[in-house]
Design a protein around this motif. Structure first.
Motif, PDB file in Angstrom:
ATOM      1  N   GLU A 100       0.293  -0.859  -0.291  1.00  0.00           N
ATOM      2  CA  GLU A 100      -0.191   0.042   0.186  1.00  0.00           C
ATOM      3  C   GLU A 100       0.799   0.759   0.142  1.00  0.00           C
ATOM      4  O   GLU A 100       0.611   2.240  -0.621  1.00  0.00           O
ATOM      5  N   MET A 101       2.261   1.048   0.420  1.00  0.00           N
ATOM      6  CA  MET A 101       2.691   2.240   0.688  1.00  0.00           C
ATOM      7  C   MET A 101       2.881   2.423  -1.162  1.00  0.00           C
ATOM      8  O   MET A 101       3.724   3.778  -1.081  1.00  0.00           O
TER       9      MET A 101
ATOM     10  N   VAL B 273      -7.533   1.526   0.680  1.00  0.00           N
ATOM     11  CA  VAL B 273      -6.555   0.324   1.470  1.00  0.00           C
ATOM     12  C   VAL B 273      -7.343  -0.756   2.363  1.00  0.00           C
ATOM     13  O   VAL B 273      -8.755  -1.020   2.776  1.00  0.00           O
ATOM     14  N   LEU B 274      -6.712  -1.514   2.579  1.00  0.00           N
ATOM     15  CA  LEU B 274      -7.333  -2.829   2.966  1.00  0.00           C
ATOM     16  C   LEU B 274      -6.976  -2.339   4.624  1.00  0.00           C
ATOM     17  O   LEU B 274      -6.878  -1.736   5.136  1.00  0.00           O
ATOM     18  N   SER B 275      -8.442  -2.644   5.557  1.00  0.00           N
ATOM     19  CA  SER B 275      -8.870  -2.812   7.039  1.00  0.00           C
ATOM     20  C   SER B 275      -8.863  -3.392   7.547  1.00  0.00           C
ATOM     21  O   SER B 275      -9.883  -4.668   6.806  1.00  0.00           O
ATOM     22  N   GLY B 276     -10.230  -3.436   8.930  1.00  0.00           N
ATOM     23  CA  GLY B 276     -10.327  -4.595   9.390  1.00  0.00           C
ATOM     24  C   GLY B 276      -9.849  -6.133   9.759  1.00  0.00           C
ATOM     25  O   GLY B 276      -8.258  -5.528   9.830  1.00  0.00           O
ATOM     26  N   SER B 277     -10.054  -6.895  10.147  1.00  0.00           N
ATOM     27  CA  SER B 277      -9.608  -7.936  10.216  1.00  0.00           C
ATOM     28  C   SER B 277      -8.952  -8.442   9.593  1.00  0.00           C
ATOM     29  O   SER B 277      -7.567  -8.644   9.631  1.00  0.00           O
TER      30      SER B 277
ATOM     31  N   SER C  96     -10.880 -17.760   7.136  1.00  0.00           N
ATOM     32  CA  SER C  96     -12.295 -18.596   6.225  1.00  0.00           C
ATOM     33  C   SER C  96     -13.281 -18.394   6.126  1.00  0.00           C
ATOM     34  O   SER C  96     -14.060 -17.810   7.046  1.00  0.00           O
ATOM     35  N   GLY C  97     -14.386 -17.029   5.150  1.00  0.00           N
ATOM     36  CA  GLY C  97     -16.064 -16.953   5.045  1.00  0.00           C
ATOM     37  C   GLY C  97     -16.077 -15.601   5.668  1.00  0.00           C
ATOM     38  O   GLY C  97     -16.576 -15.522   5.589  1.00  0.00           O
ATOM     39  N   SER C  98     -14.468 -14.670   6.372  1.00  0.00           N
ATOM     40  CA  SER C  98     -14.864 -13.844   6.513  1.00  0.00           C
ATOM     41  C   SER C  98     -14.542 -12.579   5.289  1.00  0.00           C
ATOM     42  O   SER C  98     -14.068 -12.851   4.177  1.00  0.00           O
ATOM     43  N   ASP C  99     -15.301 -11.230   5.123  1.00  0.00           N
ATOM     44  CA  ASP C  99     -15.414 -10.772   4.256  1.00  0.00           C
ATOM     45  C   ASP C  99     -14.717 -10.004   4.618  1.00  0.00           C
ATOM     46  O   ASP C  99     -13.410 -10.140   5.362  1.00  0.00           O
ATOM     47  N   VAL C 100     -14.069  -9.129   3.361  1.00  0.00           N
ATOM     48  CA  VAL C 100     -12.394  -7.689   2.846  1.00  0.00           C
ATOM     49  C   VAL C 100     -12.998  -6.694   3.456  1.00  0.00           C
ATOM     50  O   VAL C 100     -13.735  -6.208   2.548  1.00  0.00           O
ATOM     51  N   ASP C 101     -12.676  -5.923   4.129  1.00  0.00           N
ATOM     52  CA  ASP C 101     -12.892  -4.320   4.282  1.00  0.00           C
ATOM     53  C   ASP C 101     -11.985  -3.475   3.965  1.00  0.00           C
ATOM     54  O   ASP C 101     -11.070  -4.004   3.756  1.00  0.00           O
ATOM     55  N   TYR C 102     -12.435  -2.871   2.831  1.00  0.00           N
ATOM     56  CA  TYR C 102     -11.299  -1.584   2.410  1.00  0.00           C
ATOM     57  C   TYR C 102     -11.907  -0.014   2.581  1.00  0.00           C
ATOM     58  O   TYR C 102     -13.226  -0.005   3.543  1.00  0.00           O
ATOM     59  N   MET C 103     -10.718   1.105   2.824  1.00  0.00           N
ATOM     60  CA  MET C 103     -11.558   2.619   3.216  1.00  0.00           C
ATOM     61  C   MET C 103     -11.087   2.531   1.698  1.00  0.00           C
ATOM     62  O   MET C 103      -9.935   2.244   1.407  1.00  0.00           O
ATOM     63  N   ARG C 104     -11.727   3.927   1.272  1.00  0.00           N
ATOM     64  CA  ARG C 104     -11.346   4.392   0.061  1.00  0.00           C
ATOM     65  C   ARG C 104     -11.557   5.930   0.614  1.00  0.00           C
ATOM     66  O   ARG C 104     -12.722   6.076   0.611  1.00  0.00           O
TER      67      ARG C 104
ATOM     68  N   GLU D 289     -17.056 -11.626  -0.219  1.00  0.00           N
ATOM     69  CA  GLU D 289     -18.110 -10.646   0.438  1.00  0.00           C
ATOM     70  C   GLU D 289     -16.840  -9.179   0.471  1.00  0.00           C
ATOM     71  O   GLU D 289     -15.769  -9.765   1.024  1.00  0.00           O
ATOM     72  N   TYR D 290     -17.414  -8.452   0.044  1.00  0.00           N
ATOM     73  CA  TYR D 290     -16.503  -7.509   0.360  1.00  0.00           C
ATOM     74  C   TYR D 290     -17.108  -6.183   1.394  1.00  0.00           C
ATOM     75  O   TYR D 290     -18.240  -5.494   0.579  1.00  0.00           O
ATOM     76  N   ASP D 291     -16.834  -4.990   1.729  1.00  0.00           N
ATOM     77  CA  ASP D 291     -17.322  -3.723   1.832  1.00  0.00           C
ATOM     78  C   ASP D 291     -16.426  -2.948   1.660  1.00  0.00           C
ATOM     79  O   ASP D 291     -15.319  -2.865   2.299  1.00  0.00           O
ATOM     80  N   HIS D 292     -16.590  -1.638   1.135  1.00  0.00           N
ATOM     81  CA  HIS D 292     -15.980  -0.344   0.753  1.00  0.00           C
ATOM     82  C   HIS D 292     -16.807   0.596   1.348  1.00  0.00           C
ATOM     83  O   HIS D 292     -17.773   1.319   1.247  1.00  0.00           O
ATOM     84  N   ALA D 293     -15.264   1.282   2.111  1.00  0.00           N
ATOM     85  CA  ALA D 293     -16.039   2.308   3.366  1.00  0.00           C
ATOM     86  C   ALA D 293     -15.675   3.774   3.000  1.00  0.00           C
ATOM     87  O   ALA D 293     -14.636   3.711   2.704  1.00  0.00           O
ATOM     88  N   HIS D 294     -16.883   4.126   1.814  1.00  0.00           N
ATOM     89  CA  HIS D 294     -16.352   5.408   1.637  1.00  0.00           C
ATOM     90  C   HIS D 294     -16.294   6.462   2.020  1.00  0.00           C
ATOM     91  O   HIS D 294     -17.112   6.574   3.184  1.00  0.00           O
ATOM     92  N   CYS D 295     -15.001   7.239   2.993  1.00  0.00           N
ATOM     93  CA  CYS D 295     -15.389   7.811   3.892  1.00  0.00           C
ATOM     94  C   CYS D 295     -13.833  10.098   3.687  1.00  0.00           C
ATOM     95  O   CYS D 295     -13.186   8.976   2.553  1.00  0.00           O
ATOM     96  N   PHE D 296     -14.073  10.290   4.507  1.00  0.00           N
ATOM     97  CA  PHE D 296     -12.828  11.103   4.547  1.00  0.00           C
ATOM     98  C   PHE D 296     -12.263  11.268   5.544  1.00  0.00           C
ATOM     99  O   PHE D 296     -11.595  10.253   6.983  1.00  0.00           O
TER     100      PHE D 296
END
Length: 674
Positions: free
Chosen positions: A35-36, A49-53, A61-69, A168-175
């Motif tokens: 990421e750097m 960027v990747l976030s969460g666990s 296994s089976g966990s979704d993948v979290d991102y922050m943008r 499964e993914y979660d994209h958190a759109h943030c500032f």
């Protein structure tokens, strides 16, 4: 003594489930360096960027993948005095207004209306002033990453396909804000024993984020934003010792496999964030003086009792802003009483409650059945060197997904690599830098050729060709064994068939070595004998192969015969085409030999046919059988065996569509005119 032995047994099991200290460290370092390099401040584009666990080092296994943008040219400030730190020509500034919001939440006010189109479209007017509405921003950004995303809390959610797996993914759109929130200043004063001062300072320097969701009981639910401490939490998890980390992991497993097991989605009131918060408080308040493998279960019990107390009281204090009760939204009234009853029944079972966890029960039963069992808890002995290397290289290749869009970006990436050389680097950083450099040099070489092949003079073409060849040879020295094939592809593309065949012959010998590690397949004894104890860099260069990745985004066609497959893949939103190295080798050998040695071409086709027809997932991963059958069909069609080609194309259509090349396959079947 029994609890101590059980703790050590569970610690060993958790290392196998969650990772040893080395595995966890390698995962974090590889993601950090990737990421750097990809999101250096010089690159003026949104940061994802990747976030969460997953970022914290778990691979469940089976966990979704979290991102922050977040947009890199926007910054949130807490008061006007902070304007002085920014060039307002480069950064659009957003001001916090927390005066009417619950603790941990805020409104985002635009003092100036000169801001990006997407942000402006999500604004509302309140009291004559312009605010960014969190609900509108969620609507606007929901389909930015993938068109089939759906709203899920503050995130856009969907299914991401990666190497044959659907995640499964979660994209958190943030500032983002570069400043620490004033409402969290009390946290700084609490940090006497944990985390250490250098971590506290690092956390404060890196500020916070704002995610697009308001408090359900606030005055401005649709317009408020939640303050996110995701970056701070990552640093806190990294500052845990391994027993603390595994306690956190054990609680996550317990939540998934016991507390929430069998519940509908809407009935799962406790989440992993509550678990993480309980662990943070337990560590900081010295609820357990010494976190050691032999008291792992004691640590688990301490945190579980804390959760039980919180549910009874209806108050889960946010670790950074304790006034923010994270249970207010959903754990109250009848739901709270039901949850407490469920947890208390588990509490009454004592530590035997972990027997309900399918992942953990065997490690407890082992001790109950054999009280004299001696458990080894030394991390290094829990996993072999080979298994550790497999995990590291898989993690590296998964994160080596850089697709620069032009030469300017390639140059910036390489400049970032050059700057990073002077940093204090771990062995995992170094080997990831090596692979990243090889990938960028390969992309640059083909981009250069593509750019000047149609427009350059003979002199320019000669210079560019020399540069491209040099880059590909350096990349082969830096990268894995299979990176030699990029040289062969370039020689074929520039009609140097004999040179290509020479490289292919060398690569074929390397790929045939009994110690080669590819796609988790390796002969452990041969591997240890050949490269055991060597550096990761040496191992990668001498004994590791990976799938060949062809970038679809930049209109660079590496091999003219598979242009339709690249186009089909690109049209179906796949950024790259994955090909097993040996399949590509036989394809190139067949194509080159047709120009210099027809008998050798036939042998290459025969070898490819045997490989595709009879491989059991060792040299052709199951998820890449679509492209492997396709390439066999292309070679058979070129050789004039149309019936065999038809069969291969039909087989390709029946495989898992990892590369999404079905459009090209169907067109090839039509073109056979049988």
């Amino acid at each position: 003594m029994a609890i101590q032995k059980m703790s050590e047994s569970v610690y060993m099991g958790m290392c196998l489930e969650m990772g040893t200290p080395q595995q966890v460290a390698s995962r974090r370092d590889i993601v950090d360096i990737a990421e750097m390099l990809k999101y250096n401040e010089m690159l003026n584009k949104p940061i994802t960027v990747l976030s969460g666990s997953s970022r914290e080092g778990f691979r469940l296994s089976g966990s979704d993948v979290d991102y922050m943008r977040w947009p890199n040219n926007h910054r949130v400030i807490w008061d006007f005095s902070q304007v002085q730190f920014y060039n307002t020509q480069e950064h659009a500034l957003i001001l916090c207004d927390s005066s009417e919001s619950p603790p941990g939440f805020t409104l985002l006010w635009l003092p100036l209306e000169s801001i990006g189109r997407i942000v402006l479209s999500a604004c509302v007017r309140m009291n004559g002033m312009l605010y960014i509405s969190s609900s509108k921003y969620r609507e606007v950004t929901c389909s930015i990453i993938l068109s089939d995303s759906t709203a899920h809390g503050p995130c856009s959610s969907g299914i991401h396909r990666e190497c044959g797996c659907e995640l499964e993914y979660d994209h958190a759109h943030c500032f983002v804000s570069d400043f620490w929130p004033p409402s969290a200043s009390s946290w700084i004063d609490r940090c006497h024993s944990w985390p250490p001062p250098h971590v506290v300072n690092d956390i404060i320097r890196n500020g916070c984020h704002f995610v697009a969701i308001g408090h359900k009981l606030g005055n401005h639910t649709d317009n408020e934003w939640r303050i996110s401490f995701s970056r701070a939490e990552y640093k806190l998890v990294c500052s845990m010792n391994h027993t603390q980390f595994l306690t956190y992991g054990l609680l996550k497993l317990f939540l998934k496999e016991v507390i929430n097991n069998g519940l509908r989605v809407g009935d799962k009131l406790l989440c992993s964030y509550h678990i993480k918060t309980a662990v943070f408080w337990a560590i900081q308040q010295n609820a357990l003086p010494h976190w050691h493998p032999n008291n792992l279960l004691v640590g688990f019990w301490v945190c579980f009792k804390r959760l039980l107390k919180w549910v009874y009281e209806g108050n889960c204090p946010n670790f950074f802003i304790p006034e923010n009760n994270m249970f207010l939204n959903n754990i109250y009234g009848e739901a709270q009483r039901t949850l407490f009853t469920r947890l208390y029944r588990l509490y009454e079972k004592g530590i035997a409650l972990l027997l309900h966890s399918r992942s953990i029960r065997s490690y407890i039963i082992n001790v109950l059945v054999n009280p004299r069992l001696t458990v080894c808890t030394v991390g290094l002995s829990l996993i072999s060197e080979v298994e550790l290397d497999k995990n590291i290289f898989n993690e590296m290749f998964r994160n080596d997904s850089t697709c620069p869009t032009d030469l300017r970006m390639c140059r910036k990436y390489l400049h970032t690599v050059e700057q990073s050389i002077g940093l204090p680097l771990t062995q995992y950083h170094i080997v990831m830098l090596q692979k990243f450099t090889a990938t960028i040099l390969q992309r640059t070489a083909f981009m250069l050729h593509n750019l000047y092949n149609n427009t350059g003079s003979n002199k320019q073409l000669y210079i560019v060709d020399k540069m491209a060849c040099h880059m590909l040879k350096i990349a082969a020295r830096f990268g894995s064994v299979s990176d030699m094939l990029y040289i062969a592809m370039y020689y074929y593309k520039t009609f140097r068939y004999r040179e290509a065949l020479s490289v292919i012959d060398i690569t074929k010998v390397k790929l045939a070595q009994p110690y080669l590690m590819y796609n988790c397949h390796v002969d452990r004894e041969w591997y240890i004998e050949a490269v055991g104890g060597q550096s990761l860099s040496t191992k990668m260069r001498q004994a590791v192969a990976q799938n060949i990745i062809l970038d679809n985004d930049n209109e660079i066609f590496f091999i003219s015969e598979i242009i339709p497959e690249q186009q089909s893949s690109n049209q179906n939103n796949e950024r790259v085409l994955f090909i097993p190295p040996l399949v590509l080798l036989y394809l190139l050998e067949f194509l080159c030999s047709r120009h210099v040695d027809t008998l050798k071409a036939q042998r290459a086709l025969d070898d490819l046919q045997v490989l595709v027809h009879h491989d059991q997932g060792e040299l052709i991963p199951i998820f890449l059988r679509d492209i492997s059958w396709e390439i066999l069909g292309i070679c058979q069609q070129i050789a004039g065996n149309l019936q065999a080609a038809l069969y291969s194309y039909q087989q390709s259509l029946g495989e898992y569509p990892c590369n999404r090349i079905q459009t090209a396959t169907r067109q090839r079947i039509q073109d056979l005119h049988l």
